[in-house]
Design an enzyme around this catalytic site. Sequence first.
Site, mmCIF file in Angstrom:
data_model
loop_
_atom_site.group_PDB
_atom_site.id
_atom_site.type_symbol
_atom_site.label_atom_id
_atom_site.label_comp_id
_atom_site.label_asym_id
_atom_site.label_seq_id
_atom_site.Cartn_x
_atom_site.Cartn_y
_atom_site.Cartn_z
ATOM 1 C CE1 TYR A 1 -4.304 0.063 -0.541
ATOM 2 C CE2 TYR A 1 -4.326 1.684 1.229
ATOM 3 C CZ TYR A 1 -4.960 1.048 0.179
ATOM 4 O OH TYR A 1 -6.235 1.398 -0.166
ATOM 5 C CD1 TRP B 1 -2.359 4.808 2.457
ATOM 6 C CD2 TRP B 1 -1.644 6.909 2.677
ATOM 7 N NE1 TRP B 1 -3.309 5.638 1.902
ATOM 8 C CE2 TRP B 1 -2.895 6.933 2.018
ATOM 9 C CE3 TRP B 1 -0.988 8.117 2.924
ATOM 10 C CZ2 TRP B 1 -3.507 8.100 1.601
ATOM 11 C CZ3 TRP B 1 -1.594 9.294 2.511
ATOM 12 C CH2 TRP B 1 -2.835 9.280 1.868
#
Length: 758
Positions: A107, A109
Amino acid sequence: MSRPHSTPWGSFRGEMVAGTLRLHPRDGDPDPSPILHNVPSAVDHPARVRRPAVRRGWWEDGPGPTERRGREGFVEVGWDEVLDRLAAELARVRDAVGPQAVYGGSYGWASAGRFHHAQSQVHRFLNHAVGGYVRSVGDYSGAAAQVVLRHVLGPSELVSKGTVTWDQVAAHTDTVLAFGGMNLKNSAVAGGGISAHVERGAMAAAARRGALFVNIGPLRSDLPAEAGARWLSVPPGSDTALMFGLLHTLLLEDRHDTAFLERYCVGWERVAKHLLGADDGTPKDAAWAAGITGVPADEIRELARRAAGGRTLVTVAQSLQRAEFGEQPVWAGLALAAALGQIGLPGGGFCYGLGSIGHYGRRRVDVPVGALPQGTNGIDVAIPVARVAEMLLHPGAGYDFDGERRRYPHVRLAYWAGGNPFHHHQDLGRLRRAFGRLDTFVVHEPVWTATARHADVVLPTTWTLEREDIGAGPFDPVMTAMHRLVDPPGEARDDYAIFTGLAERLGVGAAFTEGRDVRGWLEHLYARTRDGLAARGLSAPPFDEFWAAGELSLPQRPDDGALVGAFRADPDTAPLPTPSGRIELASATIGAFGYADAPGHPAWLPPTELPDSRHPLWLVANQPATRLHSQLDFGAHSLAHKVRGREVVRVHPDDAAVRGIASGDLVRLVNDRGSCLAAALVTDDVRAGVVQLPTGAWFDPLDPSAEVPFCVHGNPNVLTRDHGTSSLAQGCTGQHTTVQLERYDEPVRQVRAHRPPL
């Protein structure tokens, strides 16, 4: 001496003073995020992974499916040992089955940096070393909207982020219909970092000018106090019905903009037919909407008249589409804005996601921003990102997605870097069973998250403060030199060093590194921006000067509505990237798919799960205010907002009274998928019949071997439903579910989520 750095929740300068890291928010940021307060307390925290750790059964018995993941202990091993063993396992899967047996999970982030971007690192490595990987499409925050908008307005990266800016809202907007609100906790974060948080100030300026913000949703706090908002408290999943009630009023009272609909749209006649009930015998009028939403019919009619009488902006929060049939409120909101005829006007029209993430509502940077090249994926196999458990549990099963009939691949090895699926995925009991089907599960992690605890191989990585990088994004006008502020603990290495070691063992080291160390890559990525500045005749300092200065201002495009503004000026010469070149209020393409759960026009579809006698309350499982997703859950700011070590669930006074619950009590939320403990906060900031528990508390099951999990920390995803939004987008539906709530007076152990399992 302080040095600059950046995180997804803001830029700052940091310095070590008497062994403690002190942070100073970036000068010029008018509203720094309080999430920054998590950072100093996270330095060298006991939750850190300090040495490579391997699940004992995998190390001793070899790879293979097992129920022992998450239940068995780890052994620490040396870097050379684990990299040798892991390289051999990657080669085994690659050679015996092929890259279609490897899932590249990640992901975006993990860092604001462009080089130490874990998703790019793992995908680059798998492309070079394995020949490719099964990839995911979409994201947990926006998958349903991304698919439907591509058909009816244009790709969200091109269109939805360029329809309005916060400067326009402050100067021009008269009414904001904020479906799902615009909570500042969400817009406080953005990929690549944020140099200045402007949302609060823009809303305050608009309110002082007389603009009306209408917060439509079950949570009063989804707009800040500075907006002076009117709260329309509606049940979860009812937004599309309210939009139809507003649309029906505009149509019935001839307040819709027929000229705009005829020139810029296709499909209005089909939508009007549905509103009038000509297709199903049910007019979608204000009285009908009142019966679903609880908003009085007269109030719906008055709101429609106000919207038609001034500059109105329709916003749809990402939270609305993170639910069953999540495509529909996005499409219906677009139809409402089109009927008002203001799409493409400053401060008016439609904006998906405004307030849901920090990049929305900002002008795009007008020079390139470098990104680590990922190479070429040798296979074209992808799944919708939120269907990972379904893929692992049912290899070979067929499913529908965006007009195609696909089959899930048979994945044997999952390689995860920069993500925590035990935060963002649903039905964690089901997810645990799914990961048990793998031969091997590899995780890069700085800390012992639940994902790391369920892995076979855990490789300790540095985190952002311990690396050099470049912070930048396509919607922020400042590029930040991210200086290293502290030393990593134990034997932690950055992702690049780990992948380099594996690539060398697999014979592709030179191809993976291209002969560059970290500083060499930073200079290479910076050169793209420097060349772009020079091409425009702007100041383009060499890398060493940028690094010493700490930041670089980047030019932005004009505040002219971008693509949608040009479309408004002339839809023939600047058509939208849709099949018709117009806004598709009804879509022949989607209609031809024949999906009962996603018809060819916006529709209100009642949720499959509704409150009943066993589970009488709606649960809203939204994003937390005290951290980014689950990151730094052990940080001081996050811990300070827990009660008795548990996450806090907000309960309406009426629902608390009938259960004998007071603020501070421990309570249990339960349904057939699982249960969790939380601490109650009794407040009328939530709608009666609704409880709100944010995501991000690290999963801490009371009994790791239990089939139905009981999390003592307060992770709501033990309760949420793992089902796609519809056959169209197959997005995440984690925002809503139904539960029972009860006071919990039994003895229970302390939370152990932040303690290492070794």
